[in-house]
Design a protein around this motif. Structure first.
Motif, PDB file in Angstrom:
ATOM      1  N   PRO A   1     -13.792   7.606   3.277  1.00 36.80           N
ATOM      2  CA  PRO A   1     -13.068   6.643   2.465  1.00 36.80           C
ATOM      3  C   PRO A   1     -12.415   5.617   3.389  1.00 36.80           C
ATOM      4  O   PRO A   1     -11.878   5.963   4.436  1.00 36.80           O
ATOM      5  N   VAL A   2     -12.506   4.350   3.012  1.00 38.97           N
ATOM      6  CA  VAL A   2     -11.924   3.271   3.812  1.00 38.97           C
ATOM      7  C   VAL A   2     -10.631   2.831   3.136  1.00 38.97           C
ATOM      8  O   VAL A   2     -10.652   2.312   2.018  1.00 38.97           O
ATOM      9  N   HIS A   3      -9.525   3.066   3.831  1.00 44.15           N
ATOM     10  CA  HIS A   3      -8.213   2.670   3.337  1.00 44.15           C
ATOM     11  C   HIS A   3      -7.756   1.434   4.092  1.00 44.15           C
ATOM     12  O   HIS A   3      -8.062   1.265   5.270  1.00 44.15           O
ATOM     13  N   VAL A   4      -7.000   0.590   3.423  1.00 44.13           N
ATOM     14  CA  VAL A   4      -6.456  -0.616   4.044  1.00 44.13           C
ATOM     15  C   VAL A   4      -4.937  -0.513   4.011  1.00 44.13           C
ATOM     16  O   VAL A   4      -4.344  -0.177   2.984  1.00 44.13           O
TER      17      VAL A   4
ATOM     18  N   GLY B   1     -12.994   1.229  -0.334  1.00 48.04           N
ATOM     19  CA  GLY B   1     -14.381   1.603  -0.555  1.00 48.04           C
ATOM     20  C   GLY B   1     -14.727   2.878   0.189  1.00 48.04           C
ATOM     21  O   GLY B   1     -13.857   3.584   0.693  1.00 48.04           O
ATOM     22  N   TRP B   2     -16.016   3.155   0.238  1.00 55.28           N
ATOM     23  CA  TRP B   2     -16.549   4.293   0.984  1.00 55.28           C
ATOM     24  C   TRP B   2     -17.569   3.771   1.971  1.00 55.28           C
ATOM     25  O   TRP B   2     -18.345   2.867   1.650  1.00 55.28           O
TER      26      TRP B   2
ATOM     27  N   GLY C   1      -9.059  12.482  -0.811  1.00 53.71           N
ATOM     28  CA  GLY C   1      -9.328  11.501   0.241  1.00 53.71           C
ATOM     29  C   GLY C   1      -9.140  10.064  -0.183  1.00 53.71           C
ATOM     30  O   GLY C   1      -9.166   9.160   0.645  1.00 53.71           O
ATOM     31  N   THR C   2      -8.938   9.834  -1.475  1.00 57.08           N
ATOM     32  CA  THR C   2      -8.795   8.459  -1.960  1.00 57.08           C
ATOM     33  C   THR C   2      -7.345   8.024  -2.072  1.00 57.08           C
ATOM     34  O   THR C   2      -7.082   6.874  -2.423  1.00 57.08           O
ATOM     35  N   GLU C   3      -6.408   8.926  -1.804  1.00 56.03           N
ATOM     36  CA  GLU C   3      -4.995   8.613  -1.988  1.00 56.03           C
ATOM     37  C   GLU C   3      -4.200   8.927  -0.734  1.00 56.03           C
ATOM     38  O   GLU C   3      -4.677   9.586   0.181  1.00 56.03           O
ATOM     39  N   GLY C   4      -2.956   8.480  -0.735  1.00 52.92           N
ATOM     40  CA  GLY C   4      -2.030   8.853   0.318  1.00 52.92           C
ATOM     41  C   GLY C   4      -1.819   7.775   1.351  1.00 52.92           C
ATOM     42  O   GLY C   4      -2.395   6.689   1.289  1.00 52.92           O
ATOM     43  N   HIS C   5      -0.957   8.098   2.272  1.00 48.96           N
ATOM     44  CA  HIS C   5      -0.698   7.217   3.405  1.00 48.96           C
ATOM     45  C   HIS C   5      -0.516   8.087   4.635  1.00 48.96           C
ATOM     46  O   HIS C   5      -0.269   9.289   4.518  1.00 48.96           O
ATOM     47  N   PRO C   6      -0.667   7.513   5.826  1.00 44.84           N
ATOM     48  CA  PRO C   6      -0.578   8.329   7.039  1.00 44.84           C
ATOM     49  C   PRO C   6       0.782   9.023   7.169  1.00 44.84           C
ATOM     50  O   PRO C   6       1.829   8.403   7.008  1.00 44.84           O
TER      51      PRO C   6
ATOM     52  N   ALA D   1     -15.358  14.528  -0.479  1.00 42.62           N
ATOM     53  CA  ALA D   1     -16.586  14.252  -1.234  1.00 42.62           C
ATOM     54  C   ALA D   1     -16.569  12.812  -1.733  1.00 42.62           C
ATOM     55  O   ALA D   1     -15.613  12.376  -2.378  1.00 42.62           O
ATOM     56  N   ALA D   2     -17.619  12.091  -1.409  1.00 44.26           N
ATOM     57  CA  ALA D   2     -17.746  10.711  -1.905  1.00 44.26           C
ATOM     58  C   ALA D   2     -18.138  10.752  -3.373  1.00 44.26           C
ATOM     59  O   ALA D   2     -18.816  11.681  -3.818  1.00 44.26           O
TER      60      ALA D   2
END
Length: 194
Positions: free
Chosen positions: A48-51, A67-68, A144-149, A7-8
């Motif tokens: 969600p856009v992760h860098v 961002g989203w 969806g805003t946290e974590g790493h692959p 959810a955004a």
């Protein structure tokens, strides 16, 4: 299996809806397809856009949420995308854009829907390689805003992908990480004069 979109944040979606409703924002956008679109434009498929800023021989650094992104649909296809960013006052509209990543994202999401396992889709940007991937996270209920692959997650490079990396082919993180690590950490080629 169906994808489970995180959810955004409501303010991020509201900021995109406000921008879509603003003739000034749409007319000033450098997106001819959005300006000339017939019918209503709706933001869909929040990602969600992760860098990922660093990959070292020891592995990946953590990711950071940048961002989203919402695909903007007119009729039966996405014609543009809208990015939002976190500001000191909360989520805000950043910009509209178009280009090859729009159709590539749509295609990768369709491919992911056909996989046997359900995933949570995200985008993962690797600026050091000028690469954007659809990150299919195995924990569908994760924030969806946290974590790493994770090693078992899938990365689907979007087109255009860097040379030698196949776009639209799902790669387990454990398989693709060594290739990315080699690309980023490889010593520059020194050419000595003859």
């Amino acid at each position: 299996m169906p994808l489970h979109f995180p959810a955004a944040p409501a303010p991020a979606l509201r900021s995109v809806l406000t921008a879509l409703g603003s003739p000034t924002a749409v007319q000033e956008a450098r997106t001819p397809s959005l300006r000339s679109a017939q019918g209503p434009a709706t933001p869909e498929l929040p990602l969600p856009v992760h860098v990922l800023d660093r990959i070292t021989p020891e592995g990946m650094s953590g990711t950071r949420l940048a961002g989203w992104r919402f695909l903007i649909r007119c009729g039966d296809r996405a014609v543009a995308a809208a990015d939002t960013m976190l500001t000191p006052d909360g989520w805000a509209f950043s910009h509209f854009f178009e280009g090859p990543y729009i159709s590539s994202t749509e295609r990768a999401l369709q491919q992911a829907e056909a996989l046997q396992q359900a995933y949570q889709p995200r985008l993962l940007s690797l600026p050091g390689l000028y690469m954007l991937t659809l990150w299919l996270h195995g924990d569908r209920s994760a924030d969806g805003t946290e974590g790493h692959p994770q090693d078992s997650d899938l990365l689907v490079p979007l087109a255009p992908a860097p040379p030698g990396i196949a776009a639209h082919r799902p790669h387990p993180v454990a398989e693709l990480l060594p290739v990315l690590t080699h690309r980023i950490t490889a010593a520059p080629l020194l050419i000595t004069p003859a």
